[in-house]
Design a protein around this motif. Sequence first.
Motif, short mmCIF file in Angstrom:
data_model
loop_
_atom_site.label_atom_id
_atom_site.label_comp_id
_atom_site.label_asym_id
_atom_site.label_seq_id
_atom_site.Cartn_x
_atom_site.Cartn_y
_atom_site.Cartn_z
N PHE A 111 99.60 32.90 84.75
CA PHE A 111 100.91 32.26 84.57
C PHE A 111 101.63 32.07 85.91
O PHE A 111 102.85 31.91 85.93
CB PHE A 111 101.76 33.07 83.60
N SER A 112 100.90 32.10 87.02
CA SER A 112 101.47 31.83 88.35
C SER A 112 101.09 30.41 88.77
O SER A 112 99.90 30.11 88.95
CB SER A 112 100.92 32.83 89.37
N LYS A 113 102.08 29.55 88.95
CA LYS A 113 101.78 28.17 89.34
C LYS A 113 101.12 28.13 90.72
O LYS A 113 100.26 27.30 90.98
CB LYS A 113 103.06 27.33 89.35
N LYS A 114 101.57 29.05 91.62
CA LYS A 114 100.99 29.06 92.98
C LYS A 114 99.48 29.32 92.89
O LYS A 114 98.68 28.60 93.49
CB LYS A 114 101.68 30.15 93.81
N LEU A 115 99.11 30.34 92.11
CA LEU A 115 97.68 30.65 91.97
C LEU A 115 96.95 29.55 91.21
O LEU A 115 95.80 29.22 91.52
CB LEU A 115 97.50 32.01 91.30
N ASN A 116 97.62 28.99 90.19
CA ASN A 116 97.00 27.88 89.44
C ASN A 116 96.56 26.76 90.39
O ASN A 116 95.45 26.24 90.29
CB ASN A 116 97.98 27.29 88.42
N LYS A 117 97.47 26.43 91.35
CA LYS A 117 97.18 25.31 92.27
C LYS A 117 96.00 25.67 93.18
O LYS A 117 95.13 24.83 93.45
CB LYS A 117 98.43 24.97 93.08
N ILE A 118 95.98 26.93 93.66
CA ILE A 118 94.87 27.37 94.53
C ILE A 118 93.55 27.30 93.75
O ILE A 118 92.54 26.77 94.24
CB ILE A 118 95.12 28.81 95.04
N TRP A 119 93.56 27.80 92.52
CA TRP A 119 92.32 27.83 91.73
C TRP A 119 91.85 26.40 91.41
O TRP A 119 90.65 26.14 91.40
CB TRP A 119 92.54 28.62 90.44
N ILE A 120 92.79 25.51 91.14
CA ILE A 120 92.40 24.11 90.84
C ILE A 120 91.71 23.51 92.07
O ILE A 120 90.67 22.87 91.97
CB ILE A 120 93.64 23.28 90.42
N LYS A 121 92.31 23.78 93.26
CA LYS A 121 91.76 23.26 94.52
C LYS A 121 90.35 23.79 94.75
O LYS A 121 89.45 23.08 95.21
CB LYS A 121 92.65 23.70 95.69
N GLU A 122 90.15 25.09 94.42
CA GLU A 122 88.85 25.73 94.64
C GLU A 122 87.83 25.39 93.55
O GLU A 122 86.67 25.79 93.63
CB GLU A 122 89.02 27.25 94.68
N GLY A 123 88.27 24.73 92.51
CA GLY A 123 87.37 24.42 91.39
C GLY A 123 87.08 25.62 90.52
O GLY A 123 86.09 25.65 89.79
N ALA A 124 87.97 26.64 90.57
CA ALA A 124 87.76 27.84 89.74
C ALA A 124 88.02 27.52 88.27
O ALA A 124 88.76 26.58 87.96
CB ALA A 124 88.70 28.95 90.21
N ALA A 125 87.41 28.31 87.38
CA ALA A 125 87.51 28.01 85.95
C ALA A 125 88.75 28.63 85.29
O ALA A 125 89.01 28.38 84.11
CB ALA A 125 86.26 28.52 85.23
N ASN A 126 89.52 29.42 86.05
CA ASN A 126 90.70 30.09 85.46
C ASN A 126 91.66 29.08 84.84
O ASN A 126 92.03 28.10 85.49
CB ASN A 126 91.46 30.88 86.53
N SER A 127 92.10 29.37 83.60
CA SER A 127 93.04 28.45 82.94
C SER A 127 94.36 28.40 83.68
O SER A 127 94.98 29.45 83.90
CB SER A 127 93.32 28.91 81.50
N PRO A 128 94.84 27.21 84.06
CA PRO A 128 96.13 27.10 84.79
C PRO A 128 97.31 27.14 83.82
O PRO A 128 98.04 26.17 83.63
CB PRO A 128 96.00 25.75 85.50
N LEU A 129 97.53 28.32 83.21
CA LEU A 129 98.50 28.42 82.10
C LEU A 129 99.94 28.27 82.56
O LEU A 129 100.79 27.82 81.79
CB LEU A 129 98.29 29.75 81.36
N GLY A 130 100.23 28.67 83.81
CA GLY A 130 101.58 28.48 84.33
C GLY A 130 101.94 27.01 84.34
O GLY A 130 103.03 26.61 83.90
N ILE A 131 101.00 26.19 84.81
CA ILE A 131 101.24 24.74 84.87
C ILE A 131 101.29 24.16 83.46
O ILE A 131 102.20 23.39 83.12
CB ILE A 131 100.15 24.05 85.72
N TYR A 132 100.36 24.57 82.60
CA TYR A 132 100.32 24.00 81.24
C TYR A 132 101.60 24.30 80.46
O TYR A 132 102.10 23.47 79.71
CB TYR A 132 99.11 24.54 80.46
N LEU A 133 102.10 25.56 80.61
CA LEU A 133 103.27 25.99 79.82
C LEU A 133 104.59 25.75 80.57
O LEU A 133 105.66 25.99 80.02
CB LEU A 133 103.16 27.47 79.44
N ASP A 134 104.47 25.36 81.84
CA ASP A 134 105.64 25.17 82.70
C ASP A 134 106.47 26.45 82.81
O ASP A 134 107.69 26.46 82.59
CB ASP A 134 106.51 23.99 82.22
N ILE A 135 105.77 27.54 83.12
CA ILE A 135 106.42 28.81 83.42
C ILE A 135 105.77 29.36 84.69
O ILE A 135 104.68 28.91 85.08
CB ILE A 135 106.30 29.82 82.25
N ASP A 136 106.44 30.31 85.35
CA ASP A 136 105.93 30.74 86.65
C ASP A 136 106.32 32.20 86.91
O ASP A 136 107.51 32.52 87.02
CB ASP A 136 106.54 29.83 87.73
#
Length: 187
Positions: A111-136
């Motif tokens: 639920f951390s948008k900062k980590l969500n963005k890093i993981w998306i950039k790295e192609g990691a499979a972690n669900s970007p729940l912070g971005i999806y739910l708009d919470i941080d």
Amino acid sequence: MENIKLNLGCGEKRLPGFLNVDKFGTPDIKHDLETFPWPWETNSVSEILLIHVLEHLGKETEVYFKILKEIYRISKNKAKIRIVVPHFRHQFFYDDPTHVRVVTPLGLQLFSKKLNKIWIKEGAANSPLGIYLDIDFDLKQTIIKPSQDWFRLHPEKNVDINLLQKESAIYNNLIEQYDMYLEVVKD
Ligand SMILES: C[S@@+](CC[C@H](N)C(=O)[O-])C[C@H]1O[C@@H](n2cnc3c(N)ncnc32)[C@H](O)[C@@H]1O
């Protein structure tokens, strides 16, 4: 300016300076935390404690998401959230039939948008729940409590946390609880 501090799922441990909330007993406010919306204004709360409570809530993922969204909604920017839960590989987790959800540090970091963005950039499979739910939420610190079994095996006073984490990935009952400190991120 409101400065509300909440002790959610207080049980019999009512704390001075906090609004103590539970669905049972005689808290300051009786509320079922799985009923929405929660009875606090948006951006009104500076501190929230969930001490051995979150593992009792949100068996259904959608309900768990609503709980995290309510924590976020009612919190001010930089509000402090403390979440204490039993470790999911400790017997204590299984002894209580009302424990319905595993909560881990990584599970909260989703639920951390900062980590969500890093993981998306790295192609990691972690669900970007912070971005999806708009919470941080920013997980600032996790304190790991070794169990009595750990100290039986390793009686030395100074705990080797790296070893504890490695051993706990293989064996049960070595970590008793996670004590996690998060900060709400709003701009
Ligand atoms: C294990 S006790 C922890 C009590 C206290 N925080 C402590 O540290 O001793 C869990 C508490 O969560 C409360 N609880 C469980 N589900 C709840 C819900 N849906 N809404 C409000 N409180 C709930 C229970 O009534 C109980 O008091």
